[in-house]
Motif scaffolding. Structure first.
Motif, mmCIF file in Angstrom:
data_model
loop_
_atom_site.group_PDB
_atom_site.id
_atom_site.type_symbol
_atom_site.label_atom_id
_atom_site.label_comp_id
_atom_site.label_asym_id
_atom_site.label_seq_id
_atom_site.Cartn_x
_atom_site.Cartn_y
_atom_site.Cartn_z
ATOM 1 N N TYR A 7 -11.183 -1.628 6.366
ATOM 2 C CA TYR A 7 -10.412 -0.902 5.359
ATOM 3 C C TYR A 7 -11.238 0.171 4.673
ATOM 4 O O TYR A 7 -10.693 1.122 4.105
ATOM 5 C CB TYR A 7 -9.835 -1.872 4.329
ATOM 6 C CG TYR A 7 -8.919 -2.906 4.939
ATOM 7 C CD1 TYR A 7 -7.951 -2.538 5.890
ATOM 8 C CD2 TYR A 7 -9.015 -4.249 4.600
ATOM 9 C CE1 TYR A 7 -7.112 -3.488 6.458
ATOM 10 C CE2 TYR A 7 -8.170 -5.200 5.162
ATOM 11 C CZ TYR A 7 -7.234 -4.817 6.088
ATOM 12 O OH TYR A 7 -6.396 -5.751 6.659
ATOM 13 N N SER A 66 -10.377 3.075 6.652
ATOM 14 C CA SER A 66 -9.012 3.520 6.356
ATOM 15 C C SER A 66 -8.982 4.314 5.059
ATOM 16 O O SER A 66 -8.303 5.346 4.964
ATOM 17 C CB SER A 66 -8.074 2.309 6.259
ATOM 18 O OG SER A 66 -8.018 1.610 7.477
ATOM 19 N N TYR A 103 -6.313 -1.906 -0.681
ATOM 20 C CA TYR A 103 -7.005 -2.484 0.469
ATOM 21 C C TYR A 103 -7.695 -3.814 0.144
ATOM 22 O O TYR A 103 -8.256 -4.452 1.050
ATOM 23 C CB TYR A 103 -8.020 -1.494 1.026
ATOM 24 C CG TYR A 103 -7.381 -0.337 1.754
ATOM 25 C CD1 TYR A 103 -6.658 -0.541 2.928
ATOM 26 C CD2 TYR A 103 -7.476 0.960 1.260
ATOM 27 C CE1 TYR A 103 -6.067 0.514 3.603
ATOM 28 C CE2 TYR A 103 -6.890 2.027 1.934
ATOM 29 C CZ TYR A 103 -6.183 1.796 3.090
ATOM 30 O OH TYR A 103 -5.593 2.852 3.756
ATOM 31 N N MET A 140 0.852 -1.206 0.000
ATOM 32 C CA MET A 140 0.000 0.000 0.000
ATOM 33 C C MET A 140 0.880 1.246 0.000
ATOM 34 O O MET A 140 1.854 1.326 0.729
ATOM 35 C CB MET A 140 -0.900 -0.005 1.234
ATOM 36 C CG MET A 140 -1.833 1.164 1.278
ATOM 37 S SD MET A 140 -2.784 1.204 2.813
ATOM 38 C CE MET A 140 -1.493 1.676 3.943
ATOM 39 N N TRP A 196 -7.946 -9.661 5.212
ATOM 40 C CA TRP A 196 -8.374 -9.049 6.478
ATOM 41 C C TRP A 196 -8.280 -10.102 7.571
ATOM 42 O O TRP A 196 -9.035 -11.062 7.579
ATOM 43 C CB TRP A 196 -9.801 -8.521 6.362
ATOM 44 C CG TRP A 196 -10.393 -8.014 7.658
ATOM 45 C CD1 TRP A 196 -9.709 -7.550 8.748
ATOM 46 C CD2 TRP A 196 -11.788 -7.921 7.994
ATOM 47 N NE1 TRP A 196 -10.583 -7.172 9.749
ATOM 48 C CE2 TRP A 196 -11.868 -7.390 9.312
ATOM 49 C CE3 TRP A 196 -12.968 -8.229 7.316
ATOM 50 C CZ2 TRP A 196 -13.085 -7.167 9.947
ATOM 51 C CZ3 TRP A 196 -14.184 -8.001 7.947
ATOM 52 C CH2 TRP A 196 -14.238 -7.483 9.247
ATOM 53 N N LEU A 211 -15.138 -3.641 0.317
ATOM 54 C CA LEU A 211 -14.349 -2.822 1.243
ATOM 55 C C LEU A 211 -15.246 -2.114 2.254
ATOM 56 O O LEU A 211 -14.834 -1.846 3.380
ATOM 57 C CB LEU A 211 -13.512 -1.798 0.483
ATOM 58 C CG LEU A 211 -12.390 -2.349 -0.403
ATOM 59 C CD1 LEU A 211 -11.694 -1.201 -1.132
ATOM 60 C CD2 LEU A 211 -11.388 -3.144 0.421
#
Length: 560
Positions: free
Chosen positions: A285, A288, A228, A1, A232, A280
């Motif tokens: 995320y 984020s 993203y 990222m 997870w 997402l």
């Protein structure tokens, strides 16, 4: 990222601090016409409103040991904590919640009575931010055909724009369109929301602009969203997540393509069967990504860079999607809040560096809470359950046919409201009040209906407490139905997995309210506060007019 600070810096240099921004009524444009020296009473350069979608108050205390010192705890330790903060109306949904926070009033006055609600004039269901007279900006999809046109009062952001002769900027940011649009208000420079599916971009509406600013285009091209789409897993060892239930249970939804709702989740693979980038939204995320975009907006739009107050409305929506999917007692919701805490710390550190410590003011609240999954409550012997709307409708239609000879006397049933066809009532030679009362008494006889009130009662009586007062505050004479229903405590019309909201009960009404930063005292209170108090308090802090429909009170004890 890609490191977001690098991204923001690059955007900042490329765009010369948003001098190429296409947003309307930018500060630089107005200043070029005639300089205006306007300062607020408290010298606040930037007001940041944070709404955490579906955040119960007890998330502050339940996950407290997992939070760091720079996010939620910083707000509490350095700011003011209103511990007994509630919504004072129903329904407790996202659209009404965001509108009420920023307008300082309830659906009775601002008119946003639901996310989707029945329009009695055109006899159709409408969406709270829907606007067929505007076009999408940033996508060919209809997802951008939105505006605040259905909200009938101003926000404190609107009042700040008017007070500063349109020099103070207002920008709304959220994964959800309604979470960005309604807080930003009618005069906003821009509102941005996330369009997932196959695109994964931030978009807007022609209500605000004809083309996305270059900095937004650059952000969309940066592959921030793509970064993203990864695995997870819990941030910490899952065995330490003792504040939530077992990872594998019968009370969670999960994602298509994965047999169990258990960690870890390979989002890149799962995105193929879960609406692409939309996956997402139901992960931490999504928050984020929202933080990344909000920080980019601060840099590119020069927010908080002079003495004229700007407003940034940020709504973290992923918490709501996770709650609906996995429930309030899930490992997923715990991990989401632990990660949100870190995003808040990152955001506050960024504001410290760009706007300056003590130069900005923050409030954090929620648009509603959420119920524990009723099937889980049943498993631990707490009275709870599910409403059988199919059976209820079948019985009700039989009553209408037997009593009035037709079911057409009812136009619509939605949001626990029954809408009566007035023309049909007149044609049958009936009295509207009599029909309302008859339907109310019939509905009250049904299983899991605890209370029923007519529009006539809510329009004429003066309730001051209990669910009746909350119903009255949420009742809009022009837009609400003829008969309002209240279900039994902890009984919902929803699936057997995941959580929902909308009631007048404490699990839906009790949400955090934290103030922090410039002009805010340090302290806490157990005195009851209500959501409409927020906007007048911010207006008083800034020394500007209250939103024009505000009914809340100034929380003077939080202002330094």
């Amino acid at each position: 990222m890609k490191n977001i600070f690098t991204l923001v810096a690059v955007l900042f240099l490329l765009n010369s601090c948003a001098s190429q921004s296409n947003t309307v009524n930018t500060k630089s444009e107005v200043t070029a016409q005639k300089p205006l020296e306007v300062a607020t009473d408290q010298g606040t350069k930037l007001v940041v409103g944070i709404v955490v979608d579906q955040m119960r108050y007890d998330y502050l205390t339940r996950f407290n040991s997992k939070y760091g010192e720079g996010g939620f705890k910083r707000l509490i330790n350095e700011g003011f904590n209103c511990k007994n903060n509630h919504f004072n109306y129903v329904p407790t949904y996202t659209g009404p919640g965001h509108a009420s926070i920023y307008t300082g009033t309830t659906p009775k006055y601002h008119g946003i009575i639901g996310n989707n609600f029945y329009n009695k004039e055109i006899k159709e269901m409408v969406y709270c931010a829907q606007d067929d007279n505007v076009t999408s900006v940033g996508t060919e999809d209809k997802a951008g055909m939105m505006s605040p046109n259905r909200m009938q009062t101003t926000t404190f952001g609107d009042e700040n724009r008017l007070f500063t002769q349109m020099q103070g900027k207002t920008i709304g940011v959220s994964l959800k369109d309604r979470g960005a649009i309604l807080p930003a208000g009618h005069t906003a420079n821009a509102a941005y929301w996330f369009h997932g599916k196959k695109e994964g971009v931030w978009i807007s509406s022609s209500f605000y602009m004809n083309e996305l600013p270059q900095w937004v285009k650059d952000f969309n091209s940066s592959e921030a969203a793509q970064s993203y789409l990864k695995v997870w897993n819990t941030l910490y060892d899952i065995s330490t997540y003792t504040e939530s239930g077992a990872d594998e249970n019968n009370f969670e939804g999960g994602f298509k393509g994965k047999e169990t709702a258990t960690f870890p989740y390979d989002l890149k693979t799962l995105s193929e069967t879960n609406r692409g980038f939309d996956i997402l939204k139901a992960t931490p995320y999504g928050n984020s990504l929202t933080t990344d975009f909000a920080m980019a907006a601060v840099a590119a739009e020069n927010l908080g860079q002079d003495e004229i107050t700007d407003v940034l409305a940020v709504s973290f929506s992923a918490t709501d999607y996770v709650g609906h999917n996995f429930g309030v007692n899930s490992k997923e919701i715990e991990d989401t809040y632990i990660r949100l805490d870190k995003d808040l710390e990152r955001f506050f550190n960024y504001l410290d560096a760009t706007v300056g410590k003590g130069e900005y003011t923050v409030f954090l609240t929620a648009d509603h809470g959420a119920i524990d999954v009723p099937s889980y409550l049943q498993s631990v012997n707490v009275p709870a359950g599910y409403v059988d709307n199919y059976s209820r409708k079948k019985t009700f239609n039989a009553f209408l046919t037997e009593t009035y000879g037709t079911t057409d006397i009812v136009e619509n049933i939605s949001n626990n409201q029954v809408f009566i066809d007035r023309a049909k009532v007149k044609a049958l030679g009936l009295n509207l009040i009599d029909v309302q009362n008859a339907i109310a008494m019939e509905q009250l006889s049904y299983k899991n209906v605890s209370k029923v009130y007519t529009a006539t009662t809510l329009s004429s009586a003066g309730f001051t407490n209990g669910v009746e007062a909350l119903l009255q505050n949420g009742f809009n004479q022009k837009r609400s139905g003829d008969v309002i229903l209240v279900n039994d405590t902890a009984f919902i019309a929803y699936g057997k997995t995941g959580s929902t909201h909308g009631s007048a009960l404490n699990y839906d009404t009790h949400v955090p309210l934290l103030f922090f930063g410039n002009g805010i005292k340090h302290g806490e209170t157990l005195e009851k506060t209500v959501i409409p108090d927020i906007a007048p308090t911010i207006s008083a802090l800034l020394g500007i007019s209250f939103p024009n429909g505000a009914t809340g009170s100034v929380l003077g004890f939080v202002i330094d």
